[in-house]
Scaffold this motif. Structure first.
Motif, PDB file in Angstrom:
ATOM      1  N   PHE A   1       4.176  25.879   6.231  1.00 23.55           N
ATOM      2  CA  PHE A   1       3.745  25.429   7.556  1.00 23.55           C
ATOM      3  C   PHE A   1       2.357  24.794   7.491  1.00 23.55           C
ATOM      4  CE2 PHE A   1       6.709  28.797   9.360  1.00 23.55           C
ATOM      5  CZ  PHE A   1       7.707  27.869   9.607  1.00 23.55           C
ATOM      6  N   ALA A   2       1.482  25.306   6.648  1.00 24.24           N
ATOM      7  CA  ALA A   2       0.159  24.709   6.491  1.00 24.24           C
ATOM      8  C   ALA A   2       0.262  23.335   5.836  1.00 24.24           C
ATOM      9  CB  ALA A   2      -0.735  25.636   5.670  1.00 24.24           C
ATOM     10  N   GLU A   3       1.167  23.193   4.894  1.00 21.11           N
ATOM     11  CA  GLU A   3       1.383  21.898   4.239  1.00 21.11           C
ATOM     12  C   GLU A   3       1.944  20.873   5.213  1.00 21.11           C
ATOM     13  OE1 GLU A   3       1.361  19.252   1.061  1.00 21.11           O
ATOM     14  OE2 GLU A   3       0.733  21.334   0.917  1.00 21.11           O
ATOM     15  N   ALA A   4       2.697  21.349   6.205  1.00 19.78           N
ATOM     16  CA  ALA A   4       3.270  20.441   7.203  1.00 19.78           C
ATOM     17  C   ALA A   4       2.174  19.737   7.996  1.00 19.78           C
ATOM     18  CB  ALA A   4       4.196  21.210   8.132  1.00 19.78           C
ATOM     19  N   LEU A   5       1.007  20.363   8.161  1.00 18.89           N
ATOM     20  CA  LEU A   5      -0.105  19.696   8.841  1.00 18.89           C
ATOM     21  C   LEU A   5      -0.502  18.421   8.110  1.00 18.89           C
ATOM     22  CD1 LEU A   5      -2.415  22.730   9.634  1.00 18.89           C
ATOM     23  CD2 LEU A   5      -0.976  21.482  11.233  1.00 18.89           C
ATOM     24  N   GLY A   6      -0.597  18.498   6.807  1.00 16.79           N
ATOM     25  CA  GLY A   6      -0.928  17.314   6.016  1.00 16.79           C
ATOM     26  C   GLY A   6       0.170  16.280   6.044  1.00 16.79           C
ATOM     27  N   LEU A   7       1.411  16.724   6.063  1.00 18.33           N
ATOM     28  CA  LEU A   7       2.540  15.797   6.121  1.00 18.33           C
ATOM     29  C   LEU A   7       2.568  15.049   7.449  1.00 18.33           C
ATOM     30  CD1 LEU A   7       5.027  14.747   4.647  1.00 18.33           C
ATOM     31  CD2 LEU A   7       6.327  16.596   5.696  1.00 18.33           C
ATOM     32  N   TYR A   8       2.254  15.740   8.534  1.00 19.11           N
ATOM     33  CA  TYR A   8       2.190  15.073   9.837  1.00 19.11           C
ATOM     34  C   TYR A   8       1.075  14.024   9.845  1.00 19.11           C
ATOM     35  CZ  TYR A   8       5.183  18.851  11.488  1.00 19.11           C
ATOM     36  OH  TYR A   8       6.206  19.736  11.656  1.00 19.11           O
ATOM     37  N   GLY A   9      -0.039  14.331   9.231  1.00 16.49           N
ATOM     38  CA  GLY A   9      -1.119  13.351   9.128  1.00 16.49           C
ATOM     39  C   GLY A   9      -0.714  12.139   8.308  1.00 16.49           C
ATOM     40  N   LEU A  10       0.065  12.362   7.245  1.00 16.93           N
ATOM     41  CA  LEU A  10       0.569  11.245   6.442  1.00 16.93           C
ATOM     42  C   LEU A  10       1.480  10.359   7.270  1.00 16.93           C
ATOM     43  CD1 LEU A  10       0.974   9.818   3.672  1.00 16.93           C
ATOM     44  CD2 LEU A  10       2.900  11.360   3.331  1.00 16.93           C
ATOM     45  N   ILE A  11       2.343  10.958   8.063  1.00 12.12           N
ATOM     46  CA  ILE A  11       3.264  10.182   8.895  1.00 12.12           C
ATOM     47  C   ILE A  11       2.486   9.353   9.912  1.00 12.12           C
ATOM     48  CG2 ILE A  11       5.078  10.382  10.637  1.00 12.12           C
ATOM     49  CD1 ILE A  11       6.059  12.864   9.044  1.00 12.12           C
ATOM     50  N   VAL A  12       1.497   9.948  10.555  1.00  9.43           N
ATOM     51  CA  VAL A  12       0.686   9.212  11.524  1.00  9.43           C
ATOM     52  C   VAL A  12      -0.080   8.090  10.821  1.00  9.43           C
ATOM     53  CG1 VAL A  12      -1.303   9.408  13.073  1.00  9.43           C
ATOM     54  CG2 VAL A  12       0.514  11.102  13.150  1.00  9.43           C
ATOM     55  N   ALA A  13      -0.597   8.369   9.630  1.00 11.16           N
ATOM     56  CA  ALA A  13      -1.329   7.349   8.882  1.00 11.16           C
ATOM     57  C   ALA A  13      -0.423   6.188   8.504  1.00 11.16           C
ATOM     58  CB  ALA A  13      -1.951   7.964   7.631  1.00 11.16           C
ATOM     59  N   LEU A  14       0.808   6.461   8.126  1.00 14.22           N
ATOM     60  CA  LEU A  14       1.744   5.385   7.783  1.00 14.22           C
ATOM     61  C   LEU A  14       2.079   4.544   9.005  1.00 14.22           C
ATOM     62  CD1 LEU A  14       4.171   7.199   5.325  1.00 14.22           C
ATOM     63  CD2 LEU A  14       2.342   5.595   4.799  1.00 14.22           C
ATOM     64  N   ILE A  15       2.239   5.181  10.144  1.00 18.76           N
ATOM     65  CA  ILE A  15       2.523   4.429  11.372  1.00 18.76           C
ATOM     66  C   ILE A  15       1.324   3.560  11.746  1.00 18.76           C
ATOM     67  CG2 ILE A  15       2.929   4.669  13.853  1.00 18.76           C
ATOM     68  CD1 ILE A  15       4.597   7.172  13.151  1.00 18.76           C
ATOM     69  N   LEU A  16       0.123   4.112  11.653  1.00 21.27           N
ATOM     70  CA  LEU A  16      -1.068   3.342  11.997  1.00 21.27           C
ATOM     71  C   LEU A  16      -1.317   2.208  11.018  1.00 21.27           C
ATOM     72  CD1 LEU A  16      -3.558   6.146  13.033  1.00 21.27           C
ATOM     73  CD2 LEU A  16      -2.637   4.360  14.500  1.00 21.27           C
ATOM     74  N   SER A  17      -0.999   2.408   9.762  1.00 17.04           N
ATOM     75  CA  SER A  17      -1.276   1.367   8.763  1.00 17.04           C
ATOM     76  C   SER A  17      -0.337   0.175   8.905  1.00 17.04           C
ATOM     77  CB  SER A  17      -1.173   1.943   7.354  1.00 17.04           C
ATOM     78  OG  SER A  17       0.172   2.263   7.054  1.00 17.04           O
TER      79      SER A  17
ATOM     80  N   SER B   1      -6.131   5.115  10.310  1.00 18.72           N
ATOM     81  CA  SER B   1      -5.107   5.609   9.394  1.00 18.72           C
ATOM     82  C   SER B   1      -5.719   6.506   8.314  1.00 18.72           C
ATOM     83  CB  SER B   1      -4.394   4.415   8.761  1.00 18.72           C
ATOM     84  OG  SER B   1      -3.491   4.823   7.789  1.00 18.72           O
ATOM     85  N   GLY B   2      -6.801   6.058   7.722  1.00 16.05           N
ATOM     86  CA  GLY B   2      -7.470   6.866   6.706  1.00 16.05           C
ATOM     87  C   GLY B   2      -8.043   8.156   7.258  1.00 16.05           C
ATOM     88  N   LEU B   3      -8.621   8.072   8.463  1.00 14.46           N
ATOM     89  CA  LEU B   3      -9.175   9.278   9.076  1.00 14.46           C
ATOM     90  C   LEU B   3      -8.081  10.273   9.444  1.00 14.46           C
ATOM     91  CD1 LEU B   3     -11.990   7.854  11.365  1.00 14.46           C
ATOM     92  CD2 LEU B   3     -12.244   9.285   9.334  1.00 14.46           C
ATOM     93  N   ALA B   4      -6.942   9.771   9.926  1.00 17.42           N
ATOM     94  CA  ALA B   4      -5.840  10.673  10.283  1.00 17.42           C
ATOM     95  C   ALA B   4      -5.346  11.426   9.061  1.00 17.42           C
ATOM     96  CB  ALA B   4      -4.707   9.889  10.927  1.00 17.42           C
ATOM     97  N   CYS B   5      -5.165  10.696   7.973  1.00 14.68           N
ATOM     98  CA  CYS B   5      -4.684  11.351   6.750  1.00 14.68           C
ATOM     99  C   CYS B   5      -5.752  12.282   6.177  1.00 14.68           C
ATOM    100  CB  CYS B   5      -4.287  10.296   5.717  1.00 14.68           C
ATOM    101  SG  CYS B   5      -3.573  10.991   4.229  1.00 14.68           S
ATOM    102  N   GLY B   6      -6.999  11.843   6.170  1.00 17.40           N
ATOM    103  CA  GLY B   6      -8.065  12.650   5.587  1.00 17.40           C
ATOM    104  C   GLY B   6      -8.365  13.918   6.358  1.00 17.40           C
ATOM    105  N   LEU B   7      -8.465  13.807   7.670  1.00 19.69           N
ATOM    106  CA  LEU B   7      -8.800  14.987   8.465  1.00 19.69           C
ATOM    107  C   LEU B   7      -7.643  15.979   8.535  1.00 19.69           C
ATOM    108  CD1 LEU B   7     -10.877  13.361  11.335  1.00 19.69           C
ATOM    109  CD2 LEU B   7     -11.698  14.653   9.364  1.00 19.69           C
ATOM    110  N   SER B   8      -6.411  15.466   8.581  1.00 21.77           N
ATOM    111  CA  SER B   8      -5.281  16.398   8.555  1.00 21.77           C
ATOM    112  C   SER B   8      -5.163  17.049   7.177  1.00 21.77           C
ATOM    113  CB  SER B   8      -3.985  15.693   8.935  1.00 21.77           C
ATOM    114  OG  SER B   8      -3.629  14.775   7.926  1.00 21.77           O
ATOM    115  N   GLY B   9      -5.492  16.311   6.132  1.00 22.90           N
ATOM    116  CA  GLY B   9      -5.517  16.905   4.797  1.00 22.90           C
ATOM    117  C   GLY B   9      -6.596  17.958   4.657  1.00 22.90           C
ATOM    118  N   LEU B  10      -7.749  17.721   5.299  1.00 24.85           N
ATOM    119  CA  LEU B  10      -8.820  18.711   5.290  1.00 24.85           C
ATOM    120  C   LEU B  10      -8.391  19.992   5.998  1.00 24.85           C
ATOM    121  CD1 LEU B  10     -11.856  19.323   4.703  1.00 24.85           C
ATOM    122  CD2 LEU B  10     -12.316  18.409   6.980  1.00 24.85           C
ATOM    123  N   ALA B  11      -7.760  19.839   7.167  1.00 19.44           N
ATOM    124  CA  ALA B  11      -7.306  21.016   7.912  1.00 19.44           C
ATOM    125  C   ALA B  11      -6.215  21.758   7.143  1.00 19.44           C
ATOM    126  CB  ALA B  11      -6.784  20.596   9.283  1.00 19.44           C
ATOM    127  N   ALA B  12      -5.282  21.010   6.561  1.00 19.65           N
ATOM    128  CA  ALA B  12      -4.217  21.653   5.789  1.00 19.65           C
ATOM    129  C   ALA B  12      -4.788  22.336   4.544  1.00 19.65           C
ATOM    130  CB  ALA B  12      -3.162  20.624   5.396  1.00 19.65           C
TER     131      ALA B  12
END
Length: 108
Positions: free
Chosen positions: A83-99, A41-52
């Motif tokens: 659209f670039a911000e949406a990358l981070g938002l998708y990572g947040l959603i995946v992180a919430l599901i995983l957590s 969960s942390g890696l999904a949010c962090g890496l998607s935030g890095l890419a965004a």
């Protein structure tokens, strides 16, 4: 200033995931499965935030320079930043599901 604010929102996403994960940690019933799910969960949010953040930085730099020369490019720059911000938002959603996934592993 818009790219700076949008990049700051990515940090808030990480803070949200950190608060959710810290509330789920308990010493007596914390299994390996929960640990790996929270790590993912942390890696999904962090890496998607890095890419965004990289995308927002590149688009923000080029967009601000182009906007100084041509005023009509402002709306296009904002759309690409969204659209670039949406990358981070998708990572947040995946992180919430995983957590929220948990499993009690017992020794056989």
């Amino acid at each position: 200033i818009i790219p700076v604010v949008m990049a700051g929102v990515l940090g808030i996403y990480g803070l949200i995931v950190a608060v959710i994960l810290i509330q789920a940690v308990s010493g007596d019933t914390y299994s390996d499965y929960n640990g790996y799910a929270h790590l993912a969960s942390g890696l999904a949010c962090g890496l998607s935030g890095l890419a965004a953040g990289m995308a927002i930085g590149i688009v923000g730099d080029a967009g601000v320079r182009a906007n100084a020369q041509q005023e009509k490019l402002f709306v296009g720059m904002i759309l690409i930043l969204i659209f670039a911000e949406a990358l981070g938002l998708y990572g947040l959603i995946v992180a919430l599901i995983l957590s929220q996934s948990s499993e009690n592993c017992t020794a056989a």
